[in-house]
Enzyme design. Structure first.
Site, PDB file in Angstrom:
ATOM      1  CB  ALA A   1      49.015  -1.937  41.537  1.00  0.00           C
TER       2      ALA A   1
ATOM      3  CB  CYS B   1      45.721   2.027  45.911  1.00  0.00           C
ATOM      4  SG  CYS B   1      44.423   1.342  46.928  1.00  0.00           S
ATOM      5  CG  ASP B   2      51.323   3.787  42.738  1.00  0.00           C
ATOM      6  OD1 ASP B   2      51.468   4.774  43.487  1.00  0.00           O
ATOM      7  OD2 ASP B   2      51.765   3.756  41.575  1.00  0.00           O
ATOM      8  CD  GLN B   3      45.226   5.390  37.863  1.00  0.00           C
ATOM      9  OE1 GLN B   3      45.244   6.591  38.048  1.00  0.00           O
ATOM     10  NE2 GLN B   3      44.126   4.729  37.540  1.00  0.00           N
TER      11      GLN B   3
END
Length: 199
Positions: free
Chosen positions: A112, A75-77
């Protein structure tokens, strides 16, 4: 029987969202240098959504190499205001500058998620939410940051919408889970499709 999912993140929020949804999960933080990965992307014209995807994929594949056979969720933001991408503030002064820059404007949170197994990407998704911050008085920003303290340094926008940060906004458009960093409904749908959870 549900498959244990490896979460390539040390985020207690993401882990709690999955656990609360009944997903067996083990957190194994990825060992990637996010800023080094992102540096060549900055001038390439890549969208903030794609930056988040690149970072989420790097995390998922790195952990999947260390956990053979496991289904890994990376995950990444990113937070974008026009073309500018914001990162977690390094200190309280940076948090103050973040909030001043976002004051009275609409920004996007791009969350994401990537599922990988044995270094192969199985699925990618980006959830996007638009948040409009109310006009904030600089003195109020100082008082707000004094109240929330170091929590302001743990998110890209220098706020936690699930806490006192909600007071900074006049409008929120998008999925709550996307805003807090894990577009949970699409993730659960894909896990069901893959047979990793009961469905």
């Amino acid at each position: 029987m549900a498959e244990k999912i490896i979460l390539a993140s040390g985020s207690p929020f993401r882990k709690a969202l999955l656990v609360n949804a009944g997903v067996p999960v083990e957190a194994v933080p990825a060992e990637v240098d996010e800023r080094a990965l992102e540096a060549p992307l900055t001038d390439s014209g890549i969208s903030p959504e794609d930056v988040a995807l690149v970072l989420a994929e790097a995390k998922a594949t790195e952990v999947s190499e260390r956990k053979p056979g496991a289904l890994v969720l990376g995950c990444d933001q990113t937070l974008s205001l026009g073309d500018k991408v914001f990162h977690k503030p390094a200190d309280m002064e940076a948090a103050r500058r973040h909030l001043l820059a976002l004051s009275g404007k609409t920004h996007q949170l791009n969350s994401a998620v990537v599922l990988a197994r044995d270094d192969a990407v199985l699925w990618r998704h980006v959830g996007v939410a638009s948040l409009t911050m109310r006009e904030l008085d600089p003195v109020f920003i100082g008082r707000h940051l004094a109240r929330v303290g170091a929590k302001a340094l743990s998110s890209v926008g220098a706020y936690q919408i699930e806490g006192e940060g909600i007071q900074l906004f006049e409008r929120v458009e998008g999925d709550y889970f996307t805003i807090v960093g894990l577009p949970l409904l699409p993730v659960l749908a894909k896990l069901r499709e893959l047979g990793a959870i009961d469905g």
